[in-house]
Enzyme design. Sequence first.
Site, short mmCIF file in Angstrom:
data_model
loop_
_atom_site.label_atom_id
_atom_site.label_comp_id
_atom_site.label_asym_id
_atom_site.label_seq_id
_atom_site.Cartn_x
_atom_site.Cartn_y
_atom_site.Cartn_z
N HIS A 20 60.47 136.80 -35.74
CA HIS A 20 59.73 136.58 -36.97
C HIS A 20 60.46 135.54 -37.82
O HIS A 20 61.68 135.54 -37.88
CB HIS A 20 59.61 137.90 -37.74
CG HIS A 20 58.60 137.88 -38.82
ND1 HIS A 20 58.89 137.49 -40.09
CD2 HIS A 20 57.28 138.18 -38.80
CE1 HIS A 20 57.80 137.56 -40.82
NE2 HIS A 20 56.81 137.98 -40.06
N GLN A 38 52.94 129.31 -42.73
CA GLN A 38 52.25 128.99 -43.97
C GLN A 38 51.51 130.21 -44.53
O GLN A 38 51.30 130.31 -45.73
CB GLN A 38 51.30 127.82 -43.78
CG GLN A 38 52.02 126.51 -43.60
CD GLN A 38 51.07 125.35 -43.38
OE1 GLN A 38 49.86 125.50 -43.38
NE2 GLN A 38 51.63 124.18 -43.20
#
Length: 131
Positions: A20, A38
Site C-alpha cells: 500500500h 490520487q
Amino acid sequence: MRIFNLFKKKKSILRILRCHPDLAGRDLQSGTLTLVSQEQSQAGMTTLDKLTGYIPSKERFDFPFVICARLNNKADIVRQLSERLKNDRAAERERALEEVKNTCSLRLRNIVLSDIQTKLQQDTFHSSMAG
C-alpha cells in the site's frame, strides 16, 4: 470475492498491506505517488502526518494505514486512524485487508463499467452506420 481466499496466509496478507502506498512517508516525499494513489490524495490523505497518527500506525502494525479513500472523506479517515490505533495487530490486519477488498472492488467495478460503456458506444455507432 473469491480471489481474496488466496490471501488467507498471514505472510501473504502482510505483503499485500505493505504494498500500500506510504502516503505520509517516502512516496509522498519523493513524489512517487501513482495515479491510483490520487484516490487517497483527493481524500486529503497526503496531509496526514505524525500528529494525526499515520506514522505511529505504520510503526505499530508494521504496514501503512490502509483505508478505502473513495468511501471516506478526510475527517472520517483521521477519525478512523485514531480509533484503529487502539486495535491489536491481528484486528488491524483484518480491517486493513477489508479496506483493500473495498478498494479493489471499486476499481474493478470501474474497469468493468468502463468496458461496458465502451462496447455500448461501439454497438451504437455500428448500428447507426448500418441503418
